[in-house]
Design a protein around this motif. Structure first.
Motif, PDB file in Angstrom:
ATOM      1  N   ILE A 266       0.827  -1.200   0.000  1.00 20.62           N
ATOM      2  CA  ILE A 266       0.000   0.000   0.000  1.00 20.62           C
ATOM      3  C   ILE A 266       0.863   1.253   0.000  1.00 20.62           C
ATOM      4  O   ILE A 266       0.589   2.225  -0.712  1.00 20.62           O
ATOM      5  CB  ILE A 266      -0.949  -0.011   1.210  1.00 20.62           C
ATOM      6  N   ALA A 267       1.924   1.233   0.785  1.00 20.36           N
ATOM      7  CA  ALA A 267       2.804   2.398   0.837  1.00 20.36           C
ATOM      8  C   ALA A 267       3.433   2.670  -0.521  1.00 20.36           C
ATOM      9  O   ALA A 267       3.510   3.824  -0.971  1.00 20.36           O
ATOM     10  CB  ALA A 267       3.892   2.174   1.892  1.00 20.36           C
ATOM     11  N   GLN A 268       3.876   1.606  -1.210  1.00 20.33           N
ATOM     12  CA  GLN A 268       4.498   1.816  -2.517  1.00 20.33           C
ATOM     13  C   GLN A 268       3.470   2.273  -3.539  1.00 20.33           C
ATOM     14  O   GLN A 268       3.755   3.144  -4.374  1.00 20.33           O
ATOM     15  CB  GLN A 268       5.171   0.533  -2.999  1.00 20.33           C
ATOM     16  N   ALA A 269       2.264   1.691  -3.491  1.00 17.26           N
ATOM     17  CA  ALA A 269       1.223   2.105  -4.432  1.00 17.26           C
ATOM     18  C   ALA A 269       0.893   3.580  -4.253  1.00 17.26           C
ATOM     19  O   ALA A 269       0.730   4.321  -5.224  1.00 17.26           O
ATOM     20  CB  ALA A 269      -0.025   1.239  -4.237  1.00 17.26           C
ATOM     21  N   ARG A 270       0.783   4.016  -3.003  1.00 20.08           N
ATOM     22  CA  ARG A 270       0.488   5.429  -2.749  1.00 20.08           C
ATOM     23  C   ARG A 270       1.626   6.328  -3.200  1.00 20.08           C
ATOM     24  O   ARG A 270       1.406   7.410  -3.751  1.00 20.08           O
ATOM     25  CB  ARG A 270       0.199   5.633  -1.260  1.00 20.08           C
ATOM     26  N   ALA A 271       2.858   5.879  -2.982  1.00 20.81           N
ATOM     27  CA  ALA A 271       4.017   6.665  -3.398  1.00 20.81           C
ATOM     28  C   ALA A 271       4.084   6.796  -4.912  1.00 20.81           C
ATOM     29  O   ALA A 271       4.455   7.846  -5.448  1.00 20.81           O
ATOM     30  CB  ALA A 271       5.303   6.021  -2.872  1.00 20.81           C
ATOM     31  N   GLN A 272       3.687   5.716  -5.612  1.00 23.23           N
ATOM     32  CA  GLN A 272       3.703   5.750  -7.068  1.00 23.23           C
ATOM     33  C   GLN A 272       2.613   6.653  -7.616  1.00 23.23           C
ATOM     34  O   GLN A 272       2.775   7.293  -8.644  1.00 23.23           O
ATOM     35  CB  GLN A 272       3.540   4.339  -7.620  1.00 23.23           C
ATOM     36  N   LYS A 273       1.486   6.717  -6.915  1.00 25.06           N
ATOM     37  CA  LYS A 273       0.372   7.526  -7.399  1.00 25.06           C
ATOM     38  C   LYS A 273       0.565   9.008  -7.097  1.00 25.06           C
ATOM     39  O   LYS A 273       0.023   9.863  -7.782  1.00 25.06           O
ATOM     40  CB  LYS A 273      -0.938   7.047  -6.765  1.00 25.06           C
ATOM     41  N   ALA A 274       1.331   9.351  -6.075  1.00 28.05           N
ATOM     42  CA  ALA A 274       1.450  10.739  -5.623  1.00 28.05           C
ATOM     43  C   ALA A 274       1.909  11.709  -6.703  1.00 28.05           C
ATOM     44  O   ALA A 274       1.340  12.785  -6.851  1.00 28.05           O
ATOM     45  CB  ALA A 274       2.391  10.799  -4.412  1.00 28.05           C
ATOM     46  N   PRO A 275       2.938  11.381  -7.531  1.00 24.92           N
ATOM     47  CA  PRO A 275       3.421  12.365  -8.503  1.00 24.92           C
ATOM     48  C   PRO A 275       2.547  12.507  -9.735  1.00 24.92           C
ATOM     49  O   PRO A 275       2.813  13.356 -10.565  1.00 24.92           O
ATOM     50  CB  PRO A 275       4.794  11.822  -8.908  1.00 24.92           C
ATOM     51  N   ARG A 276       1.516  11.693  -9.862  1.00 23.48           N
ATOM     52  CA  ARG A 276       0.759  11.666 -11.116  1.00 23.48           C
ATOM     53  C   ARG A 276       0.140  13.003 -11.453  1.00 23.48           C
ATOM     54  O   ARG A 276       0.026  13.376 -12.615  1.00 23.48           O
ATOM     55  CB  ARG A 276      -0.314  10.585 -11.062  1.00 23.48           C
ATOM     56  N   ALA A 277      -0.308  13.749 -10.442  1.00 22.83           N
ATOM     57  CA  ALA A 277      -0.994  15.007 -10.722  1.00 22.83           C
ATOM     58  C   ALA A 277      -0.062  16.050 -11.309  1.00 22.83           C
ATOM     59  O   ALA A 277      -0.488  16.943 -12.032  1.00 22.83           O
ATOM     60  CB  ALA A 277      -1.629  15.539  -9.431  1.00 22.83           C
TER      61      ALA A 277
END
Length: 289
Positions: A266-277
């Motif tokens: 979950i931590a890695q998934a959230r970290a990967q999604k964070a820069p998308r915006a």
């Protein structure tokens, strides 16, 4: 049509290991599921079936399986070499080869058996499954298509076709196969589990959780199905419930390792999604639905 390849390895014996079948799963750039690593199943080639457990590399415990010994493999190999026209013997030998991690050799045995028995559905089902397990998904799909007919569909083969379609990233097609299998074999927990995991791969987590809960509620659901639900719950951020679900099937050490794996995922998934915006999508990423 089943095709020959001149570079097929020849069957041989190996050290004994526990039975079990697995093959890597193509994830088609799904960031949310980036740490899902493998699909495992323990069905025999006569009952080619389904993705038995999509999981993290260290998630869950493999179900207990019969040990295949070196003597077993050698004995079957000698019998097979003496009579390669015995279909049942060829299937048993191929299964023993796979159980001792000799999957390419098992493919070679089943390929030759399929060429001699081109209309034998059990042989084609076993061959198609073996092809999938060595990553030859396009060939597997073709062989499995010929392992049954529309007039006499086999729910196990339908589920195997769904597994291959998921491997190839065609989750909508996979879900159609699973749904067709469930019309023949209603509420089968393994097929339901496969369907739920297919929804998860397609990032349809609401549907994935609902189907996985239905799978776990079935009387024949085993630890693998419960672990799959725990995985989906983890993807949804329901970590406490996911951890509680797996405790009954695992030792305290294994349960702790599972919890750590889920939290890391979950931590890695959230970290990967964070820069998308603030950055353009990476090559190969699927657009958000």
């Amino acid at each position: 049509m089943v095709s020959l390849r001149s570079d097929q390895p020849q069957p041989s014996s190996s050290l004994p290991v526990r039975t079990g079948l697995s093959f890597p799963l193509r994830l088609a750039g799904l960031t949310l599921l980036g740490l899902l690593a493998s699909a495992c199943q323990s069905r025999s080639p006569e009952t080619t079936g389904s993705i038995g457990g999509l999981s993290l590399k260290s998630f869950g415990r493999a179900p207990g399986r019969e040990v295949v010994t070196l003597r077993d493999v050698d004995a079957l190999g000698q019998k097979y070499n003496a009579d390669q026209n015995d279909v049942g013997l060829a299937l048993r030998y191929a299964q023993a080869l796979k159980a001792t991690n000799q999957k390419p050799q098992a493919v070679a045995v089943l390929q030759q058996t399929a060429l001699r028995n081109a209309k034998n559905s059990a042989v084609l089902a076993a061959y198609g499954k073996a092809l999938a397990e060595v990553g030859r998904f396009t060939e597997a799909a073709e062989v499995l298509q010929n392992a049954h007919t529309p007039a006499r569909p086999d729910w196990r083969v339908l589920s195997a076709q769904g597994a291959v379609a998921d491997q190839m990233g065609d989750h909508a097609r996979a879900q159609g196969f699973y749904e067709a299998a469930l019309k023949i074999q209603p509420d089968d927990p393994m097929v339901l589990s496969n369907l739920g995991l297919s929804y998860a791969l397609a990032r349809q987590l609401d549907q994935a959780e609902a189907v996985m809960r239905n799978a776990v509620a079935q009387p024949r659901a085993d630890a693998r199905v419960r672990q799959n639900l725990a995985l989906v719950l983890g993807l949804r951020g329901k970590l406490a419930e996911a951890e509680e679900l797996t405790r009954g099937d695992l030792t305290p050490e294994e349960a702790a390792a599972n919890a750590a794996s889920l939290r890391a995922m979950i931590a890695q998934a959230r970290a990967q999604k964070a820069p998308r915006a603030s950055s353009r999508p990476l090559a190969g990423e699927m657009p958000r639905g």
